[in-house]
Structures are given as C-alpha cells and as structure tokens.
Design an enzyme around this catalytic site. Structure first.
Site, PDB file in Angstrom:
ATOM      1  CB  SER A   6     -52.399 -90.859 -58.015  1.00 17.56           C
ATOM      2  OG  SER A   6     -51.868 -91.465 -59.168  1.00 17.56           O
ATOM      3  CG  HIS A  31     -56.597 -92.598 -57.742  1.00 19.62           C
ATOM      4  ND1 HIS A  31     -57.947 -92.369 -57.909  1.00 19.62           N
ATOM      5  CD2 HIS A  31     -56.039 -92.391 -58.960  1.00 19.62           C
ATOM      6  CE1 HIS A  31     -58.184 -92.024 -59.170  1.00 19.62           C
ATOM      7  NE2 HIS A  31     -57.040 -92.050 -59.833  1.00 19.62           N
ATOM      8  CG  ASP A  33     -54.211 -92.938 -61.849  1.00 17.62           C
ATOM      9  OD1 ASP A  33     -55.415 -92.716 -62.078  1.00 17.62           O
ATOM     10  OD2 ASP A  33     -53.508 -92.207 -61.125  1.00 17.62           O
ATOM     11  CG  MET A  35     -53.132 -94.837 -67.351  1.00 14.30           C
ATOM     12  SD  MET A  35     -52.115 -93.366 -67.595  1.00 14.30           S
ATOM     13  CE  MET A  35     -52.460 -92.461 -66.084  1.00 14.30           C
ATOM     14  CG  HIS A  64     -59.035 -93.338 -62.826  1.00 10.77           C
ATOM     15  ND1 HIS A  64     -58.371 -92.134 -62.922  1.00 10.77           N
ATOM     16  CD2 HIS A  64     -59.920 -93.335 -63.858  1.00 10.77           C
ATOM     17  CE1 HIS A  64     -58.812 -91.446 -63.948  1.00 10.77           C
ATOM     18  NE2 HIS A  64     -59.753 -92.169 -64.557  1.00 10.77           N
ATOM     19  CG  MET A  66     -57.855 -93.388 -67.147  1.00 12.30           C
ATOM     20  SD  MET A  66     -56.490 -92.405 -66.470  1.00 12.30           S
ATOM     21  CE  MET A  66     -56.045 -93.445 -65.084  1.00 12.30           C
ATOM     22  CG  MET A 135     -60.739 -87.400 -65.645  1.00 11.58           C
ATOM     23  SD  MET A 135     -59.720 -88.173 -64.375  1.00 11.58           S
ATOM     24  CE  MET A 135     -58.086 -87.532 -64.763  1.00 11.58           C
ATOM     25  CG  ASP A 173     -57.605 -88.235 -60.821  1.00 13.80           C
ATOM     26  OD1 ASP A 173     -56.513 -87.803 -60.439  1.00 13.80           O
ATOM     27  OD2 ASP A 173     -57.753 -89.323 -61.418  1.00 13.80           O
TER      28      ASP A 173
HETATM   29  C1  DX5 Z   1     -54.249 -88.829 -64.631  1.00 22.07           C
HETATM   30  C2  DX5 Z   1     -54.539 -89.698 -63.429  1.00 22.07           C
HETATM   31  C3  DX5 Z   1     -54.374 -88.972 -62.120  1.00 22.07           C
HETATM   32  C4  DX5 Z   1     -52.988 -88.432 -61.892  1.00 22.07           C
HETATM   33  C5  DX5 Z   1     -52.898 -87.677 -60.613  1.00 22.07           C
HETATM   34  O1  DX5 Z   1     -54.499 -89.542 -65.767  1.00 22.07           O
HETATM   35  O2  DX5 Z   1     -55.854 -90.192 -63.483  1.00 22.07           O
HETATM   36  O3  DX5 Z   1     -54.821 -89.781 -61.065  1.00 22.07           O
HETATM   37  O4  DX5 Z   1     -52.000 -89.403 -61.961  1.00 22.07           O
HETATM   38  O5  DX5 Z   1     -51.629 -87.101 -60.535  1.00 22.07           O
HETATM   39  P1  DX5 Z   1     -51.407 -85.555 -60.213  1.00 22.07           P
HETATM   40  O6  DX5 Z   1     -51.933 -85.323 -58.839  1.00 22.07           O
HETATM   41  O7  DX5 Z   1     -49.939 -85.419 -60.324  1.00 22.07           O
HETATM   42  O8  DX5 Z   1     -52.148 -84.763 -61.241  1.00 22.07           O
HETATM   43 ZN    ZN Z   2     -56.705 -91.155 -61.708  1.00 26.05          ZN
END
Ligand code: DX5
Ligand code: ZN
Length: 215
Positions: A6, A31, A33, A35, A64, A66, A135, A173
C-alpha cells in the site's frame, strides 16, 4: 501468496526510489488507496499518481476505491493505467453495473467488504468477479491493528469462491504483518496488502518483505 504494498505508507520524498526498492524486494502488486474524506474520514491520492507509478516500476496497479460514487471515477482510473479496481459493496446500490463498467474498460473487477459487512452480501456477485477484498481493519487509515474476528469471514468467502469453480483471487487488507500473515494465509487468502509492515519496517523495505515471506 502474492504481496501487494500500500503506497500511502511510503515516503513520498523518495517516491520513485521506494517504488523501485519495492519491485526489487519482490513485491507483486502496488495497492493504491484512494480516499475521499466522505466514504472514509481520510483523504489520500487520485488517478494522477498512477502514471508516475507505472513510469517507476512494472508492477501491476491495484486500485482500492474508498470513495462515494465510485462509478463516476472508473474511467479516470482505467485511463490512468489501473490493472484492477476494487469497489466497496456498501456505498453503491448499482454495484453490478459498476463491475460491468470496470470489465468493459479492460480492467479486473473486485468487490470489497468492510468489517461489518457479512460474507453473504456478495454471494450473487461472485460469478462476475476477478477478486474479492476483505477488510481486516476499518478503512481510512494505515497502521491499524488487525481484527482477528474477520478470519471466519475470510474462510467463508474462500468456500464461496471454491464452490463457484471460478478463478477468483481472495485478498485481505489491513494490519497484515509478520505476526498476522499466517492466520490470513491459513484462512485462504491468495493476496495480502501491507503498508506499515513494509514501508515502516525498521530495517527497510526488503527486510519487511522478507519478514512477511519467512513468517
Ligand atoms: C486502509 C487501507 C489499507 C491500509 C494498509 O484503509 O485500505 O490498504 O493502508 O495499511 P496497513 O498495512 O498499515 O494496515
Ligand atoms: Zn486498501
């Protein structure tokens, strides 16, 4: 098992170098993320980062989302070079339509379940998916603690996938590190996502990946 890192946990001052080190360390996917400060409380990065990732490495890009209204942003991510896109089941009443949209644009489609969402929420979607993402923390932030109560759900989805006879990857994840990776593997995951366990590992990226693989 495949390891996906990530990138929101990496040091953006040395973005290119860290991506190259990630590839050399044997990480399989990146990956991303995304948001929006609405679906989850945090705000991160958008499609404009993907071409930079692709310039720095050859790793497949797994996005991913979100965000609210993910359906409005699929094309921006496929145009930017995403190889697979995960959308949440919780925030989209026309989730099947969005899955079809992702596939039509030549990308792999994946559905994500929040910790509070039961495995059964996705049974009808299974035949249309390339991947399921479970998740194991509440989405929004990296560095959270793995929720072990998610393991029975991972096992259940593994059974759904195996019973379907389709080739669908199961990804987990959140909070995956050298102490939790074994339980995730045992529950049937094919792919794990790790941020903190790789980019905040005291001895560096390669040592973090090795620690995951040797666990
Ligand atoms: C959480 C994300 C994850 C996260 C993973 O919202 O979707 O991908 O950043 O980070 P770690 O491995 O630190 O939990
Ligand atoms: Zn993620």
């Amino acid at each position: 098992m495949l390891i996906s890192s990530s990138i929101i946990s990496l040091n953006f001052l040395t973005f290119e170098q860290e991506l190259k080190l990630s590839e050399q360390a044997g990480i399989d996917w990146l990956h991303i993320d995304v948001m929006d400060g609405r679906f989850v409380p945090n705000i991160t990065i958008g499609p404009m980062f993907i071409p930079f990732c692709k310039k720095a490495t050859n790793m497949p890009i797994d996005v991913h989302l979100m965000i609210e209204h993910p359906e409005d942003h699929i094309e921006a991510f496929t145009n930017a070079g995403a190889d697979s896109i995960s959308i949440h089941i919780e925030n989209n009443s026309h989730v099947m339509n969005t899955i079809q949209q992702i596939k039509k644009l030549g990308c792999k489609a994946s559905i994500v379940l929040n910790p509070g969402t039961p495995a059964e929420a996705i049974t009808e979607l299974i035949p249309f998916l390339d991947m399921v993402l479970v998740m194991s923390v509440n989405p929004g932030f990296s560095g959270q603690k793995f929720i072990p109560e998610m393991l029975p759900k991972i096992r259940k989805i593994r059974r759904f996938i195996d019973d379907s006879g389709n080739k669908i990857l199961l990804q987990v994840d959140g909070g995956v590190n050298k102490d939790t990776i074994n339980s995730v593997k045992e529950a049937g995951a094919d792919v794990i996502v790790a941020g903190t366990a790789i980019y905040k590992y005291p001895e560096g990226i390669k040592a973090g990946v090795d620690a995951l693989r040797n666990s």
